[in-house]
Write an enzyme that holds these catalytic residues in place. Structure first.
Site, PDB file in Angstrom:
ATOM      1  N   GLY A 108       0.802  -1.218   0.000  1.00 32.90           N
ATOM      2  CA  GLY A 108       0.000   0.000   0.000  1.00 32.90           C
ATOM      3  C   GLY A 108       0.834   1.267   0.000  1.00 32.90           C
ATOM      4  O   GLY A 108       2.029   1.246  -0.274  1.00 32.90           O
ATOM      5  N   TYR A 109       0.168   2.401   0.305  1.00 30.30           N
ATOM      6  CA  TYR A 109       0.753   3.735   0.175  1.00 30.30           C
ATOM      7  C   TYR A 109       1.293   3.867  -1.256  1.00 30.30           C
ATOM      8  O   TYR A 109       2.460   4.185  -1.483  1.00 30.30           O
ATOM      9  CB  TYR A 109       1.841   3.983   1.231  1.00 30.30           C
ATOM     10  CG  TYR A 109       1.850   5.423   1.677  1.00 30.30           C
ATOM     11  CD1 TYR A 109       0.805   5.927   2.452  1.00 30.30           C
ATOM     12  CD2 TYR A 109       2.866   6.290   1.298  1.00 30.30           C
ATOM     13  CE1 TYR A 109       0.783   7.261   2.839  1.00 30.30           C
ATOM     14  CE2 TYR A 109       2.850   7.623   1.678  1.00 30.30           C
ATOM     15  CZ  TYR A 109       1.815   8.092   2.446  1.00 30.30           C
ATOM     16  OH  TYR A 109       1.788   9.414   2.824  1.00 30.30           O
ATOM     17  N   HIS A 115       2.318   4.505  -5.074  1.00 30.87           N
ATOM     18  CA  HIS A 115       2.913   5.617  -5.834  1.00 30.87           C
ATOM     19  C   HIS A 115       3.072   5.170  -7.292  1.00 30.87           C
ATOM     20  O   HIS A 115       2.619   4.063  -7.655  1.00 30.87           O
ATOM     21  CB  HIS A 115       4.254   6.041  -5.210  1.00 30.87           C
ATOM     22  CG  HIS A 115       5.184   4.887  -4.945  1.00 30.87           C
ATOM     23  ND1 HIS A 115       5.719   4.113  -5.952  1.00 30.87           N
ATOM     24  CD2 HIS A 115       5.649   4.347  -3.787  1.00 30.87           C
ATOM     25  CE1 HIS A 115       6.497   3.182  -5.445  1.00 30.87           C
ATOM     26  NE2 HIS A 115       6.462   3.283  -4.124  1.00 30.87           N
ATOM     27  N   HIS A 175       4.226   1.533  -8.021  1.00 34.42           N
ATOM     28  CA  HIS A 175       3.156   0.527  -7.952  1.00 34.42           C
ATOM     29  C   HIS A 175       2.231   0.657  -9.168  1.00 34.42           C
ATOM     30  O   HIS A 175       1.819  -0.346  -9.751  1.00 34.42           O
ATOM     31  CB  HIS A 175       2.308   0.722  -6.689  1.00 34.42           C
ATOM     32  CG  HIS A 175       3.069   0.622  -5.401  1.00 34.42           C
ATOM     33  ND1 HIS A 175       3.309   1.706  -4.596  1.00 34.42           N
ATOM     34  CD2 HIS A 175       3.619  -0.435  -4.774  1.00 34.42           C
ATOM     35  CE1 HIS A 175       3.982   1.323  -3.521  1.00 34.42           C
ATOM     36  NE2 HIS A 175       4.183   0.023  -3.602  1.00 34.42           N
ATOM     37  N   GLN A 235      14.133  -9.532  -4.064  1.00 38.80           N
ATOM     38  CA  GLN A 235      12.787 -10.106  -3.877  1.00 38.80           C
ATOM     39  C   GLN A 235      12.290 -10.758  -5.169  1.00 38.80           C
ATOM     40  O   GLN A 235      11.771 -11.879  -5.151  1.00 38.80           O
ATOM     41  CB  GLN A 235      11.817  -9.007  -3.443  1.00 38.80           C
ATOM     42  CG  GLN A 235      10.360  -9.425  -3.450  1.00 38.80           C
ATOM     43  CD  GLN A 235       9.470  -8.350  -2.852  1.00 38.80           C
ATOM     44  OE1 GLN A 235       9.329  -8.255  -1.647  1.00 38.80           O
ATOM     45  NE2 GLN A 235       8.886  -7.538  -3.703  1.00 38.80           N
ATOM     46  N   LYS A 248      11.422   5.658  -6.419  1.00 35.18           N
ATOM     47  CA  LYS A 248      10.201   5.888  -5.632  1.00 35.18           C
ATOM     48  C   LYS A 248      10.039   4.775  -4.620  1.00 35.18           C
ATOM     49  O   LYS A 248      10.284   3.611  -4.917  1.00 35.18           O
ATOM     50  CB  LYS A 248       8.984   5.944  -6.553  1.00 35.18           C
ATOM     51  CG  LYS A 248       8.921   7.227  -7.334  1.00 35.18           C
ATOM     52  CD  LYS A 248       7.594   7.404  -8.027  1.00 35.18           C
ATOM     53  CE  LYS A 248       7.622   8.638  -8.889  1.00 35.18           C
ATOM     54  NZ  LYS A 248       7.080   9.819  -8.234  1.00 35.18           N
TER      55      LYS A 248
HETATM   56  P1  AMP Z   1       5.942  -2.483  -1.678  1.00 37.05           P
HETATM   57  O1  AMP Z   1       4.576  -1.903  -1.513  1.00 37.05           O
HETATM   58  O2  AMP Z   1       7.042  -1.527  -1.355  1.00 37.05           O
HETATM   59  O3  AMP Z   1       6.085  -3.830  -1.023  1.00 37.05           O
HETATM   60  O4  AMP Z   1       6.103  -2.756  -3.227  1.00 37.05           O
HETATM   61  C1  AMP Z   1       5.162  -3.531  -3.941  1.00 37.05           C
HETATM   62  C2  AMP Z   1       5.707  -3.824  -5.317  1.00 37.05           C
HETATM   63  O5  AMP Z   1       5.951  -2.598  -6.003  1.00 37.05           O
HETATM   64  C3  AMP Z   1       7.039  -4.573  -5.267  1.00 37.05           C
HETATM   65  O6  AMP Z   1       7.061  -5.556  -6.287  1.00 37.05           O
HETATM   66  C4  AMP Z   1       8.044  -3.482  -5.523  1.00 37.05           C
HETATM   67  O7  AMP Z   1       9.235  -3.948  -6.133  1.00 37.05           O
HETATM   68  C5  AMP Z   1       7.277  -2.588  -6.478  1.00 37.05           C
HETATM   69  N1  AMP Z   1       7.848  -1.231  -6.437  1.00 37.05           N
HETATM   70  C6  AMP Z   1       7.992  -0.436  -5.354  1.00 37.05           C
HETATM   71  N2  AMP Z   1       8.616   0.715  -5.689  1.00 37.05           N
HETATM   72  C7  AMP Z   1       8.870   0.635  -7.020  1.00 37.05           C
HETATM   73  C8  AMP Z   1       9.505   1.502  -7.960  1.00 37.05           C
HETATM   74  N3  AMP Z   1      10.013   2.676  -7.601  1.00 37.05           N
HETATM   75  N4  AMP Z   1       9.590   1.083  -9.242  1.00 37.05           N
HETATM   76  C9  AMP Z   1       9.091  -0.110  -9.630  1.00 37.05           C
HETATM   77  N5  AMP Z   1       8.489  -0.980  -8.788  1.00 37.05           N
HETATM   78  C10 AMP Z   1       8.379  -0.606  -7.505  1.00 37.05           C
END
Ligand code: AMP
Length: 278
Positions: free
Chosen positions: A31-32, A34, A37, A153, A184
């Site tokens: 969540g949160y 941007h 996502h 990951q 981001k």
């Molecule tokens: P998170 O909410 O941080 O767990 O991220 C969820 C998914 O979004 C994960 O697969 C992250 O790798 C991807 N993600 C987060 N930030 C970015 C970004 N700046 N660019 C591309 N994918 C992202």
């Protein structure tokens, strides 16, 4: 836009889609949301008839002294971003829905999870593998989308799907950056204005490393040295690691003679940020 909190509701929605022969993409998030996502959701919407976005701050992937309680949350904002990017359903379970009383089964992985972030966060990938496995079993998507921002990951998930014969296609999506280059991240909100400026050092270090590789440098030691030098020059930065590893196994390599991942983790004040190139 459907927003559901229970496993039963998700199964029912996906079941109806599948009866109609529609394909389903899953985008797991905490969540949160941007633009990073959003890019995953957009890609999923391009390649599938329906897209489910999970919004779940997964407690099992946080260590004891990490930011589980302070992790930013804003479901209303997430719904907006998800809708704009082409998502069809948000799965937003309570922790008790995912980890009911008596829960004690985990998915663990060796080798890949012992390097890079796995050193400072020894229980992190066990939590990630467990929750992603559960989400796969709940949604049973055709494809699942992960960002290259979290490159380790992504490699871990690819390995898990292979090792455990999970019939889901894993799609990696490129890193989305702020205009000045900072990757981001939901955690960027922790940064004070001064720290936000200092955080640019990650991108400077990544860019310098990339530049060296494009100019033909193959020795990991030289590349790491240059990247480290740049990070060390920033007083607000404290290095967790600067490493070059095999892109598949996550094991350190001394020469860039195969697909590689150059990855960094850096504390800016109390906030731990990661970045990479490959
Ligand atoms: P998170 O909410 O941080 O767990 O991220 C969820 C998914 O979004 C994960 O697969 C992250 O790798 C991807 N993600 C987060 N930030 C970015 C970004 N700046 N660019 C591309 N994918 C992202």
């Amino acid at each position: 836009m459907n927003i559901v909190e229970t496993i039963q509701e998700v199964r029912q929605i996906v079941g109806e889609w599948k009866k109609k022969g529609l394909t389903v993409g899953l985008v797991p998030t905490m969540g949160y949301l941007h633009e990073g996502h959003a890019s995953l959701i957009e890609q999923a919407a391009k390649q599938n008839d329906k897209v489910i976005v999970s919004v779940f701050v997964n407690p099992t992937q946080f260590g004891v002294n990490e930011d589980l309680d302070s992790y930013p949350r804003d479901l209303q904002h997430d719904v907006k971003i998800c809708e704009q990017a082409g998502g069809d359903c948000i799965f937003h379970p309570e922790p008790e829905e995912m980890y009911p009383q008596g829960f004690c089964s985990f998915v663990d992985m060796d080798v890949l999870t012992k390097e890079l972030c796995g050193i400072t966060r020894p229980t992190h990938f066990r939590g990630v593998c467990t929750v992603v496995n559960k989400l796969f079993n709940i949604v049973m998507p055709d494809r699942a989308y992960f960002g290259e921002k979290d490159a380790q990951q992504l490699a871990v998930i690819r390995r898990m799907v292979k090792d455990l014969n999970i019939p889901i296609e894993i799609i990696g999506c490129p890193i989305i950056r702020e205009p000045d280059g900072l990757a981001k991240s939901s955690r960027n909100t922790y940064l004070s204005p001064e720290e936000r400026k200092a955080a640019l050092v990650l991108y400077k270090s990544i860019s310098a490393g990339k530049q060296l590789v494009s100019s033909g440098e193959k020795r990991a030691e030289i590349i790491i040295q240059k990247m480290t030098e740049i990070l060390t020059a920033e007083p607000l930065a404290r290095i967790d690691y600067v490493k070059i590893v095999d892109a598949e196994t996550m094991q350190p390599i001394s020469e860039i003679d195969r697909p590689y991942l150059a990855a960094i983790a850096v504390y800016i004040g109390k906030t731990r940020l990661i970045d990479n190139f490959s």
